[in-house]
Design an enzyme around this catalytic site. Structure first.
Site, short mmCIF file in Angstrom:
data_model
loop_
_atom_site.label_atom_id
_atom_site.label_comp_id
_atom_site.label_asym_id
_atom_site.label_seq_id
_atom_site.Cartn_x
_atom_site.Cartn_y
_atom_site.Cartn_z
N HIS A 33 17.99 -11.47 -6.60
CA HIS A 33 19.33 -11.74 -6.21
C HIS A 33 19.91 -10.44 -5.83
O HIS A 33 21.38 -10.57 -5.66
CB HIS A 33 20.19 -12.38 -7.49
CG HIS A 33 19.33 -13.45 -8.05
ND1 HIS A 33 18.64 -13.45 -9.42
CD2 HIS A 33 19.48 -14.80 -7.82
CE1 HIS A 33 18.08 -14.44 -9.94
NE2 HIS A 33 18.50 -15.36 -8.97
N GLY B 28 -0.53 -11.07 27.22
CA GLY B 28 -1.72 -11.41 27.52
C GLY B 28 -2.54 -10.72 28.26
O GLY B 28 -3.69 -10.26 28.03
N GLY C 166 1.49 -15.35 37.12
CA GLY C 166 -0.08 -15.02 37.05
C GLY C 166 -0.28 -14.51 38.46
O GLY C 166 -1.35 -13.79 39.05
P1 ADP Z 1 -0.05 -19.39 28.94
O1 ADP Z 1 0.41 -20.45 30.33
O2 ADP Z 1 -1.18 -20.08 28.39
O3 ADP Z 1 1.08 -19.01 28.35
P2 ADP Z 1 -0.22 -16.99 30.70
O4 ADP Z 1 1.43 -16.98 30.48
O5 ADP Z 1 -1.02 -15.82 30.24
O6 ADP Z 1 -0.76 -18.34 29.81
O7 ADP Z 1 -0.54 -17.28 32.18
C1 ADP Z 1 0.15 -18.18 32.79
C2 ADP Z 1 -0.14 -18.16 34.39
O8 ADP Z 1 -1.58 -18.83 34.31
C3 ADP Z 1 0.78 -18.90 35.22
O9 ADP Z 1 1.83 -18.15 35.82
C4 ADP Z 1 -0.27 -19.26 36.36
O10 ADP Z 1 -0.60 -18.34 37.36
C5 ADP Z 1 -1.47 -19.31 35.71
N1 ADP Z 1 -2.11 -20.83 35.52
C6 ADP Z 1 -1.75 -21.79 34.80
N2 ADP Z 1 -2.23 -22.70 34.94
C7 ADP Z 1 -3.32 -22.53 35.77
C8 ADP Z 1 -4.16 -23.37 36.81
N3 ADP Z 1 -4.74 -24.47 36.43
N4 ADP Z 1 -5.17 -22.77 37.49
C9 ADP Z 1 -4.87 -21.34 37.89
N5 ADP Z 1 -3.79 -20.59 37.38
C10 ADP Z 1 -3.01 -21.10 36.27
#
Ligand code: ADP
Ligand code: MG
Length: 573
Positions: A217, A400, A554
């Site tokens: 507490h 990531g 990405g």
């Molecule tokens: P999460 O989506 O699992 O959080 P990240 O944030 O590390 O993974 O990555 C996201 C990126 O993954 C997106 O910006 C995109 O460019 C890529 N991405 C998502 N789906 C696909 C796909 N089917 N093919 C290619 N790239 C993809």
């Protein structure tokens, strides 16, 4: 911060009502708290526990077969009244007497003692065992003055199991007292807790500091130190508790139940990080760990803190601790007929590095340098990539990619030092990127690197044409793996124009660096151009137009990586 409440004054009552509504399998409401909603074949001694609210699962969450018979539920952090204790005990009584057990706090002692007197006056045999496990609250010479914290669970469980076995009140009282005698706890706090509707926390701990022995507490502790690592906290817990081992314990043959308790806003995962060291330290001290518990057993609203409890077992306590019980928050046993599987020593996967030619090893060395540079670049860009991903995704793209590329760089260096060629370096780098980077991007980068490696092999020089062909294979691999096409707003929107431009420039007779420079510029422009697209795939899809105006993370990271590779190619020349 407690965010969800109606009228703050009604919080404890509202919460109790919801608890009862959700827990009818185990409890029913009576004046002052809850009692079991079931009854065994034979009457038993009744174990009645209780205290203020805000400590869930203490106390109402521990009512059910094999544990308590009733719990008195006071207001927030406030002892229940004698009237409430009397009411719950009377409802819980099955004719064989009542054991009252609760944490040792002045208010609780007053009210429970008063209730005990009333019960006795009414002809009910009633005894009390208060829980005094907190070693920081008084010296060992004044054990009876100590507070009760997570050791509550131990005493309640042992008493409840003894009652369940059919022991009489003398027996239940005796084992409960013995359990309390052999239970020691120490707690720490990093921050206070805020009661519903309050603007200020009940108490605070300075930023970055840890109060050692602070009560549940906010009662003052014994020391304040900088927050240690998880292992450092485990060491503090274990060394403090081992400094106070009960007299009749022979450490070499000791068996102990550790209970690592979160006080409200410490994550289970954090607790497990601490527990890993607790387990190691106890084992190293020659102690046998029995049936440990990690979780929340006695909380203090949203207090940031943790405690470690050690219950020093004897045969009887062990039997009672392990006995079956079934309550809303603590269950044990009941699924019969299972045997422990033999532990199999996990053998670390052995990395086999296949032979490689001198030429391929030279390419592998350059690729390894590239990974190190990519990892450095992503360290610097992680925050910005995370920001872009947060707009329509989940914000983890930066970390990531950072984690994945660093793991790839480490794996590449490791196999390179063992004579790997290009294929093997890319293979291990790709696998590590996927394992450690995680997420969609981790899987895709892993796939790309492995495909690139397959194209290069371990036996040949990697020339400009091989790079062009490899990048083409890499592109095909991601497209067939991720099923995205150009225009879906993924990294494909940068990869395809990059691969096409590279192939086109190489075919036109440019050298690798020149062709790569052009392709990289194309990739950057293409990545930026994804800002005008709406995501059709991946996590961002669910957010539709939210990503309009922001490029795909990405695609952006892919373009940045091609840029880092270019810097190295230019330095090579
Ligand atoms: P999460 O989506 O699992 O959080 P990240 O944030 O590390 O993974 O990555 C996201 C990126 O993954 C997106 O910006 C995109 O460019 C890529 N991405 C998502 N789906 C696909 C796909 N089917 N093919 C290619 N790239 C993809
Ligand atoms: Mg993401």
């Amino acid at each position: 911060m407690t965010r969800l409440f109606n009228d703050p004054d009604d919080f404890a009552a509202d919460s109790a009502a919801g608890f009862v509504a959700a827990s009818g399998r185990w409890v029913r409401a009576v004046t002052g708290g809850v009692v079991r909603s079931t009854r065994g074949a034979e009457p038993t001694v009744s174990v009645v526990i209780g205290g203020g609210s805000g400590h869930y699962p203490a106390f109402a969450g521990l009512v059910g077969p094999g544990l308590a018979h009733g719990a008195v539920m006071g207001n927030l952090f406030a002892s229940p009244s004698a009237h409430q204790v009397h009411s719950v005990a009377t409802a819980a009584h099955e004719g064989r007497g009542v054991l009252l057990s609760y944490g040792n706090y002045a208010g609780d002692v007053l009210h429970f003692t008063q209730a005990q007197e009333r019960l006795r006056a009414a002809g009910v045999d009633c005894r009390t065992v208060t829980v005094t496990d907190d070693i920081s609250s008084a010296p060992i010479t004044e054990r009876e003055k100590r507070r009760g914290i997570a050791g509550d669970l131990v005493v309640f469980k042992i008493a409840g199991a003894a009652a369940e076995e059919g022991q009489d009140l003398d027996g239940v009282e005796r084992v409960a007292a013995r359990a309390n005698d052999r239970t020691r706890s120490l707690g720490v706090a990093f921050g206070g807790c805020t009661l519903p509707g309050a603007d200020e926390p009940l108490f605070t701990v300075p930023e970055g500091r840890m109060a050692v022995g602070l009560g549940i507490h906010g009662e003052p502790g014994i020391d304040e130190v900088d927050i240690p690592t998880a292992a450092g906290l485990a060491e503090l817990f274990v060394s403090s508790l081992l400094a106070e081992v009960p007299d009749d314990i022979d450490l070499a043959n000791a068996r102990v139940v550790p209970i690592l308790n979160g006080l409200g806003s410490v994550k289970y995962e954090e607790l497990y990080v601490v527990y890993a060291t607790v387990d190691r330290l106890l084992t190293e001290a020659g102690i046998t760990v029995i049936s440990p518990e990690v979780g929340e057993f006695c909380t203090s609203f949203d207090m940031a803190g943790a405690s470690l409890t050690l219950l020093w077992l004897d045969d009887e306590l062990e039997r009672l601790w392990l006995a079956a019980c079934d309550t809303p928050a603590f269950r044990r046993g009941a699924v019969e007929g299972r045997v422990a599987v033999d532990a199999i020593e996990e053998v670390a996967e052995e990395i086999v590095v296949p032979p490689a030619t001198e030429e391929s090893r030279r390419a592998a060395a350059l690729i390894t340098d590239v990974f190190a540079a990519i990892a450095d670049m992503l360290d610097a860009e992680a925050e910005e990539l995370g920001r872009i991903d947060r707009i329509a995704g989940d914000g983890d793209h930066g970390i990531g990619m950072q984690r994945g590329s660093r793991a790839a760089a480490t794996a590449a260096a490791e196999v390179l030092s063992r004579g790997a060629g290009a294929r093997t370096v890319l293979h291990h780098a790709g696998d590590s990127w996927a394992d450690i980077g995680g997420g969609t991007s981790g899987a895709i980068w892993g796939e790309m690197l492995v495909a690139l490696g397959e194209s290069f092999g371990d036996d040949a020089e990697v020339g400009a044409a091989d790079v062009g062909a490899g990048v083409g294979r890499m592109k095909d691999a991601v497209m067939s793996f991720g099923k995205a096409t150009v225009g879906d707003k993924t990294m494909i929107d940068a990869i395809v124009p990059f691969a096409d431009a590279l192939a086109e420039r190489l075919a036109a007779g440019a050298n690798l660096t020149e062709a790569w420079a052009r392709a990289s510029a194309t990739a950057s422009a293409a990545a930026q151009a994804t800002a005008s697209l709406t995501a059709r795939l991946g996590r961002a899809r669910a957010h539709g137009d939210k990503s309009l105006g922001t490029p795909d993370p990405g695609a952006v990271s892919f373009a940045l990586i091609t840029r880092t590779v270019l810097d190295i190619l230019q330095k090579e020349n």
